[in-house]
Design an enzyme around this catalytic site. Sequence first.
Site, PDB file in Angstrom:
ATOM      1  N   THR A 177       0.804  -1.231   0.000  1.00  8.86           N
ATOM      2  CA  THR A 177       0.000   0.000   0.000  1.00  8.86           C
ATOM      3  C   THR A 177       0.838   1.283   0.000  1.00  8.86           C
ATOM      4  O   THR A 177       1.986   1.246   0.442  1.00  8.86           O
ATOM      5  CB  THR A 177      -0.853  -0.052   1.287  1.00  8.86           C
ATOM      6  N   ARG A 205     -14.339  -7.070   0.161  1.00 10.82           N
ATOM      7  CA  ARG A 205     -13.601  -6.722   1.393  1.00 10.82           C
ATOM      8  C   ARG A 205     -13.084  -5.275   1.299  1.00 10.82           C
ATOM      9  O   ARG A 205     -12.537  -4.859   0.288  1.00 10.82           O
ATOM     10  CB  ARG A 205     -12.421  -7.685   1.569  1.00 10.82           C
ATOM     11  N   VAL A 206     -13.281  -4.505   2.369  1.00 13.98           N
ATOM     12  CA  VAL A 206     -12.759  -3.138   2.448  1.00 13.98           C
ATOM     13  C   VAL A 206     -11.898  -3.041   3.703  1.00 13.98           C
ATOM     14  O   VAL A 206     -12.293  -3.518   4.764  1.00 13.98           O
ATOM     15  CB  VAL A 206     -13.921  -2.115   2.514  1.00 13.98           C
ATOM     16  N   ASP A 208      -8.883  -0.591   6.111  1.00 10.58           N
ATOM     17  CA  ASP A 208      -8.862   0.662   6.874  1.00 10.58           C
ATOM     18  C   ASP A 208      -8.654   1.900   5.996  1.00 10.58           C
ATOM     19  O   ASP A 208      -9.016   3.012   6.381  1.00 10.58           O
ATOM     20  CB  ASP A 208      -7.719   0.622   7.901  1.00 10.58           C
ATOM     21  N   THR A 228      -0.494   1.993   7.526  1.00 11.75           N
ATOM     22  CA  THR A 228      -0.403   0.845   6.634  1.00 11.75           C
ATOM     23  C   THR A 228      -0.237  -0.425   7.464  1.00 11.75           C
ATOM     24  O   THR A 228       0.378  -0.391   8.535  1.00 11.75           O
ATOM     25  CB  THR A 228       0.738   0.995   5.607  1.00 11.75           C
ATOM     26  N   GLY A 229      -0.784  -1.518   6.954  1.00  9.05           N
ATOM     27  CA  GLY A 229      -0.761  -2.788   7.680  1.00  9.05           C
ATOM     28  C   GLY A 229      -2.100  -3.467   7.452  1.00  9.05           C
ATOM     29  O   GLY A 229      -2.943  -2.924   6.733  1.00  9.05           O
ATOM     30  N   GLY A 231      -5.638  -4.108   7.513  1.00  6.68           N
ATOM     31  CA  GLY A 231      -6.693  -3.174   7.888  1.00  6.68           C
ATOM     32  C   GLY A 231      -7.637  -3.680   8.955  1.00  6.68           C
ATOM     33  O   GLY A 231      -8.177  -2.895   9.740  1.00  6.68           O
TER      34      GLY A 231
HETATM   35  N1  ASP Z   1      -4.141  -1.250   5.113  1.00  6.18           N
HETATM   36  C1  ASP Z   1      -4.330  -1.908   3.848  1.00  6.18           C
HETATM   37  C2  ASP Z   1      -5.614  -2.716   3.878  1.00  6.18           C
HETATM   38  O1  ASP Z   1      -5.872  -3.374   4.861  1.00  6.18           O
HETATM   39  C3  ASP Z   1      -3.196  -2.793   3.441  1.00  6.18           C
HETATM   40  C4  ASP Z   1      -1.793  -2.239   3.664  1.00  6.18           C
HETATM   41  O2  ASP Z   1      -1.607  -1.199   4.265  1.00  6.18           O
HETATM   42  O3  ASP Z   1      -0.844  -2.881   3.180  1.00  6.18           O
HETATM   43  O4  ASP Z   1      -6.310  -2.758   2.904  1.00  6.18           O
END
Ligand code: ASP
Length: 310
Positions: A177, A205-206, A208, A228-229, A231
């Site tokens: 991301t 799917r959605v 964060d 990021t991470g 969600g």
């Molecule tokens: N936060 C993003 C999600 O969950 C993924 C990411 O940050 O890599 O869609």
Amino acid sequence: MKHRRLLILAHGGAGTRTITAAQRSCLGDALAAGYERLRRGASSVDAVEEAIRILESSGLFNAGVGSRLQLDGARRMDASIMMGNQLRAGAVAAIEQVRHPISAARLVMEQTGHVLLVGDPATQVARYFKLERQPPPTYTQRTASRAAIRGRRSTQKMLSLYENMRREPLRVEPRETVGAVALDGDGSVTAGASTGGIPLMLPGRVGDTPLIGCGVYADNEAGAVCMTGVGEGIIRIAVAKEIVGRLATGTSPAAAAQWVLRKLARRIRGAAGALVLTPDSRFAIRHTTPHMCGGYWNGCGKPVVADRFK
Ligand code: ASP
């Protein structure tokens, strides 16, 4: 006394992988282009949008043209942007066939009275305003994706497929991301983010990223945060707003990020990365994942880009 410098931070995701030379150079370009906007007197919204558009166009990150596909082979993307001066925000979720979801999010903020548009209606609005299109995933792209090779199936088959795949070890993806935060000459902060989601996603799917207060938050009275991470964890702690809340009480960017990231780990065993920036130019990049690709630039020397910040 005002103590303020133009500043931009950007990231290309938090996870287990290290940065490639191409990603390093692209992040440097995104920081330089965003900073150049600030230097010419543009707003932090322009700088954040510009930086993210470059990352979305590159195909090197999981956003825009590089976005992952969902389990039915569709490319549904999420993005959001929030301005700290009037707390204005715009976001899109599950938007398709748009090259720059971040611009679609800005369009929602500026052209509608809403904060979040989703799915096909969001795609239609982006088309109406003539945002640049992105072709649907090709057969080759779908077969190259471990998700999409399964093609369209009934909900029951999709759910059992998802359950089986969840038990398999996750492949380390080379793309993640993107997001950015910036501070402009008026002392206004903006946060923005754009994503194609996570490695294994049921259709619809959605995460964060398009949720204000979870993936992004910006308030000129405290600061701007971009997350990021995975969600699912970030949403449950409403991480971005929680970090901004700590900034508002006078906690430093590094301490605020660390406290909330530790809470994420302690309460729900989540791991994530954060960009944090205050209106008086203090900032931090913190992550509890092994790596986070990101960087910053305040106009001195060259943009700093790395894949680990401690
Ligand atoms: N936060 C993003 C999600 O969950 C993924 C990411 O940050 O890599 O869609």
